[in-house]
Scaffold this motif. Structure first.
Motif, PDB file in Angstrom:
ATOM      1  N   GLN A  29     -65.738   2.554  65.682  1.00 22.91           N
ATOM      2  CA  GLN A  29     -64.446   3.143  65.398  1.00 22.91           C
ATOM      3  C   GLN A  29     -63.968   4.364  66.221  1.00 22.91           C
ATOM      4  N   LEU A  30     -65.069   5.142  66.555  1.00 19.69           N
ATOM      5  CA  LEU A  30     -65.136   6.444  67.269  1.00 19.69           C
ATOM      6  C   LEU A  30     -64.752   5.987  68.808  1.00 19.69           C
ATOM      7  N   ALA A  31     -65.646   4.985  69.108  1.00 18.11           N
ATOM      8  CA  ALA A  31     -65.323   4.758  70.558  1.00 18.11           C
ATOM      9  C   ALA A  31     -63.920   4.107  70.800  1.00 18.11           C
ATOM     10  N   LEU A  32     -63.673   3.133  69.778  1.00 15.50           N
ATOM     11  CA  LEU A  32     -62.415   2.635  69.999  1.00 15.50           C
ATOM     12  C   LEU A  32     -61.079   3.790  70.234  1.00 15.50           C
ATOM     13  N   PHE A  33     -61.225   4.832  69.132  1.00 13.98           N
ATOM     14  CA  PHE A  33     -60.542   5.896  69.159  1.00 13.98           C
ATOM     15  C   PHE A  33     -60.394   6.579  70.280  1.00 13.98           C
ATOM     16  N   SER A  34     -61.530   6.709  70.897  1.00 13.56           N
ATOM     17  CA  SER A  34     -61.701   7.299  72.408  1.00 13.56           C
ATOM     18  C   SER A  34     -60.797   6.631  73.438  1.00 13.56           C
ATOM     19  N   VAL A  35     -61.136   5.306  73.698  1.00 12.05           N
ATOM     20  CA  VAL A  35     -60.436   4.305  74.525  1.00 12.05           C
ATOM     21  C   VAL A  35     -58.818   4.314  74.237  1.00 12.05           C
ATOM     22  N   LEU A  36     -58.481   4.361  72.870  1.00 10.63           N
ATOM     23  CA  LEU A  36     -57.008   4.459  72.619  1.00 10.63           C
ATOM     24  C   LEU A  36     -56.299   5.747  73.061  1.00 10.63           C
ATOM     25  N   PHE A  37     -57.210   6.870  72.812  1.00 17.14           N
ATOM     26  CA  PHE A  37     -56.652   8.126  73.312  1.00 17.14           C
ATOM     27  C   PHE A  37     -56.420   8.290  74.610  1.00 17.14           C
ATOM     28  N   ILE A  38     -57.388   8.033  75.561  1.00 17.26           N
ATOM     29  CA  ILE A  38     -57.191   8.263  76.873  1.00 17.26           C
ATOM     30  C   ILE A  38     -56.297   7.227  77.534  1.00 17.26           C
ATOM     31  N   LEU A  39     -55.998   5.925  76.841  1.00 16.75           N
ATOM     32  CA  LEU A  39     -55.063   5.235  77.173  1.00 16.75           C
ATOM     33  C   LEU A  39     -53.500   5.825  76.918  1.00 16.75           C
ATOM     34  N   PHE A  40     -53.145   6.161  75.573  1.00 15.51           N
ATOM     35  CA  PHE A  40     -52.124   6.766  75.444  1.00 15.51           C
ATOM     36  C   PHE A  40     -51.750   8.469  76.143  1.00 15.51           C
ATOM     37  N   TYR A  41     -52.845   9.089  76.454  1.00 11.62           N
ATOM     38  CA  TYR A  41     -52.797  10.267  77.344  1.00 11.62           C
ATOM     39  C   TYR A  41     -52.413   9.766  78.468  1.00 11.62           C
ATOM     40  N   SER A  42     -52.559   8.629  79.214  1.00  9.16           N
ATOM     41  CA  SER A  42     -52.295   8.162  80.544  1.00  9.16           C
ATOM     42  C   SER A  42     -50.907   7.868  80.549  1.00  9.16           C
ATOM     43  N   ILE A  43     -50.387   7.190  79.677  1.00 10.82           N
ATOM     44  CA  ILE A  43     -49.016   6.312  79.749  1.00 10.82           C
ATOM     45  C   ILE A  43     -47.932   7.013  78.962  1.00 10.82           C
ATOM     46  N   ILE A  44     -48.220   8.071  78.107  1.00 10.92           N
ATOM     47  CA  ILE A  44     -47.124   8.784  77.432  1.00 10.92           C
ATOM     48  C   ILE A  44     -46.591   9.992  78.229  1.00 10.92           C
ATOM     49  N   PRO A  45     -45.219   9.853  78.708  1.00 15.53           N
ATOM     50  CA  PRO A  45     -44.682  10.919  79.604  1.00 15.53           C
ATOM     51  C   PRO A  45     -44.449  12.129  78.691  1.00 15.53           C
ATOM     52  N   VAL A  46     -44.393  13.388  79.254  1.00 17.82           N
ATOM     53  CA  VAL A  46     -44.054  14.630  78.550  1.00 17.82           C
ATOM     54  C   VAL A  46     -43.315  15.358  79.516  1.00 17.82           C
ATOM     55  N   ASN A  47     -42.751  14.854  80.306  1.00 13.60           N
ATOM     56  CA  ASN A  47     -41.697  15.581  81.383  1.00 13.60           C
ATOM     57  C   ASN A  47     -40.822  16.554  80.830  1.00 13.60           C
ATOM     58  N   ALA A  48     -40.205  15.679  79.809  1.00 13.89           N
ATOM     59  CA  ALA A  48     -38.955  16.637  79.135  1.00 13.89           C
ATOM     60  C   ALA A  48     -39.562  17.381  78.480  1.00 13.89           C
ATOM     61  N   VAL A  49     -40.620  17.678  77.816  1.00 12.24           N
ATOM     62  CA  VAL A  49     -40.997  18.825  77.034  1.00 12.24           C
ATOM     63  C   VAL A  49     -41.378  19.758  78.042  1.00 12.24           C
ATOM     64  N   LEU A  50     -42.266  19.523  79.248  1.00 14.05           N
ATOM     65  CA  LEU A  50     -42.617  20.371  80.267  1.00 14.05           C
ATOM     66  C   LEU A  50     -41.379  21.056  80.678  1.00 14.05           C
ATOM     67  N   LYS A  51     -40.307  20.360  81.064  1.00 15.40           N
ATOM     68  CA  LYS A  51     -39.063  20.821  81.648  1.00 15.40           C
ATOM     69  C   LYS A  51     -38.417  21.916  80.880  1.00 15.40           C
ATOM     70  N   ARG A  52     -38.673  21.805  79.531  1.00 11.73           N
ATOM     71  CA  ARG A  52     -38.052  22.904  78.629  1.00 11.73           C
ATOM     72  C   ARG A  52     -39.051  23.866  78.311  1.00 11.73           C
ATOM     73  N   CYS A  53     -40.298  23.866  78.847  1.00 13.11           N
ATOM     74  CA  CYS A  53     -41.119  24.937  78.718  1.00 13.11           C
ATOM     75  C   CYS A  53     -41.069  25.732  79.716  1.00 13.11           C
ATOM     76  N   LYS A  54     -40.894  25.468  80.906  1.00 12.36           N
ATOM     77  CA  LYS A  54     -40.931  26.058  82.245  1.00 12.36           C
ATOM     78  C   LYS A  54     -40.262  27.492  82.216  1.00 12.36           C
ATOM     79  N   ARG A  55     -39.094  27.919  81.695  1.00 13.12           N
ATOM     80  CA  ARG A  55     -38.393  29.008  81.745  1.00 13.12           C
ATOM     81  C   ARG A  55     -39.257  29.904  80.710  1.00 13.12           C
ATOM     82  N   THR A  56     -39.687  29.267  79.380  1.00 15.05           N
ATOM     83  CA  THR A  56     -40.294  30.075  78.244  1.00 15.05           C
ATOM     84  C   THR A  56     -41.801  30.743  79.082  1.00 15.05           C
TER      85      THR A  56
END
Length: 457
Positions: A95-122
């Motif tokens: 299950q830990l191996a499965l969690f690792s695979v899912l984690f790297i998959l979601f890390y690769s496909i989930i965008p965070v550009n909107a959050v980064l855009k708000r953080c730049k000035r800060t």
């Protein structure tokens, strides 16, 4: 000459660490099923860590490094205790191996550009404040005032120094510790920024003072991470600028310094609660570190799944505890306690005044929050925070924002500890990511206003 210029000792060292950890655990495993399972888990986490390091993803790299090392040591602990059957242990690591695979998959496909855009000035504003000598001085004064108060409450300087760890971290002073940690994190970044940019003697003196205070306090985690952000900053900066000879020098320096700090902080961890004539030898200390309650996340995860019902707490530890824990219990009488505390009472019959908590483990916590689909929810949600920390570090580093880069590295190091106790380190991530930013901006606003008033006079 060409080989010496372009060889990467950091690659070789990382591969060596991962292979050594995997081979050591495999050697101590005597059954084919367990050996296969452990090798699968170790291979997946090793590949993820190396991929992250190659792509300069600091948070992701340390996430999988810490996950592999801590859970492999946790496995050795389970083998020594011999309290669970092999099928249960094998299922847990699959299950830990499965969690690792899912984690790297979601890390690769989930965008965070909107959050980064708000953080730049800060990030730019944070960097300006961290570089200010007035901010360094104010943070130092506030940080010392916290210790003056603690010394007064403890009955004097002598009593404070010789207090055991549990007494010094009295839960009744949790909000004082909460505020102190915010100031401490900002103060450390300001000191490092001054060391890197100005190389002033004042900054080096404050750095030495921080080490002395950390030694007296007996916080092994603080001592271990005390020098780590600075090493990561220079290593990251050298990789970004392709300074391979500098990378090799920093790698060798890191190995030497971290070895010293690991031994020193481990000694503090083992001996900080001992009293009387109790003595611990070096080999006994190492054994206690590996088999003590330091790497117990796997054991606790298994016990949680045996004791509680699936989904019993309905997302409390992922969504409620980390984001609402700072609300005083006087205003919220039914505020839930952390799972690390709860399992102490339910599983280990610990007394109510116990000042520490146990690592719940990502599998146990996800199970109690969302049942059998918990690892999917946790992998998706937690990957967002790790990716945010990596992206803001990339932005800060590319624009040579030293203070903001150190702030981002601090977030990356906190995020890397999430596999052991998601709710606890997610809470620290929120504290650093929100409350420390608020503190820095408030002090920065005060400095700007004071400077404007002085100029007008």
């Amino acid at each position: 000459m060409i080989v010496r210029k372009y060889i990467r000792h950091d690659y070789l060292l990382l591969i060596y660490i991962l292979l050594f950890a995997s081979c050591m655990v495999s050697y101590l495993t005597h059954t084919l099923i367990l050996n296969t399972t452990i090798c699968l888990f170790s291979t997946i986490t090793s590949l993820c860590a190396f991929f992250a390091y190659y792509r300069r993803k600091v948070g992701l790299c340390y996430f999988f490094l810490w996950m592999e090392v801590s859970y492999l040591l946790g496995y050795l602990r389970l083998i020594k205790l011999n309290i669970f059957c092999h099928s249960v242990i094998s299922s847990t690591y699959l299950q830990l191996a499965l969690f690792s695979v899912l984690f790297i998959l979601f890390y690769s496909i989930i965008p965070v550009n909107a959050v980064l855009k708000r953080c730049k000035r800060t990030l730019v504003l944070l960097d300006d404040v961290y570089c200010n000598d007035s901010f360094l001085l104010i943070s130092f004064i506030i940080y010392i005032l916290f210790y003056i108060y603690k010394i007064y409450v403890s009955g004097g300087f002598y009593s404070f120094i010789f207090m055991v760890y549990a007494e010094r971290h009295d839960p009744t002073l949790s909000y004082l510790t909460f505020l102190q940690n915010i100031v401490k994190g900002s103060f450390i970044i300001a000191v490092y920024t001054s060391v890197i940019m100005k190389k002033s003697l004042k900054a080096f003196f404050l750095l030495f003072l921080l080490f002395i205070i950390g030694s007296i306090e007996g916080s092994s985690g603080f001592l271990l991470n005390f020098i780590l952000p600075l090493i990561i900053y220079y290593l990251y900066d050298s990789i970004r600028k392709r300074k391979y000879s500098m990378i090799n020098k920093w790698t060798i320096t890191a190995v030497i310094l971290l070895s010293i700090f690991l031994v020193y902080s481990s000694g503090v961890r083992v001996n900080r609660g001992t009293t009387g004539d109790t003595k611990t030898g070096f080999l006994d200390s190492i054994s206690e570190i590996i088999y003590g309650r330091t790497f117990d996340a796997v054991e606790n995860s298994i016990r949680i799944r045996e004791y509680y019902k699936p989904g019993e707490h309905l997302g409390t530890h992922l969504f409620i505890y980390p984001f609402l824990n700072f609300i005083p219990r006087a205003f919220w009488h039914t505020k839930p306690i952390g799972l690390g505390k709860q399992i102490m009472y339910d599983l280990y019959d610990a007394p109510e005044n116990t000042p520490v908590s146990f690592s719940s483990g990502v599998l146990g916590e996800s199970y109690i929050d969302f049942g059998y689909i918990g690892i999917i929810v946790y992998a998706a949600f937690l990957s967002i925070f790790v990716k945010i920390s990596d992206e803001i570090l990339k932005y800060s580093g590319n624009r040579n924002l030293v203070g903001a880069s150190l702030f981002s590295i601090q977030l990356c190091l906190i995020a890397s500890n999430i596999p052991g106790s998601p709710e606890g380190y997610l809470l620290r991530f929120v504290i650093i990511g929100i409350f420390q930013v608020v503190y820095v901006r408030v002090i920065g606003y005060f400095i700007n206003k004071t400077g404007a008033i002085c100029k007008s006079l």
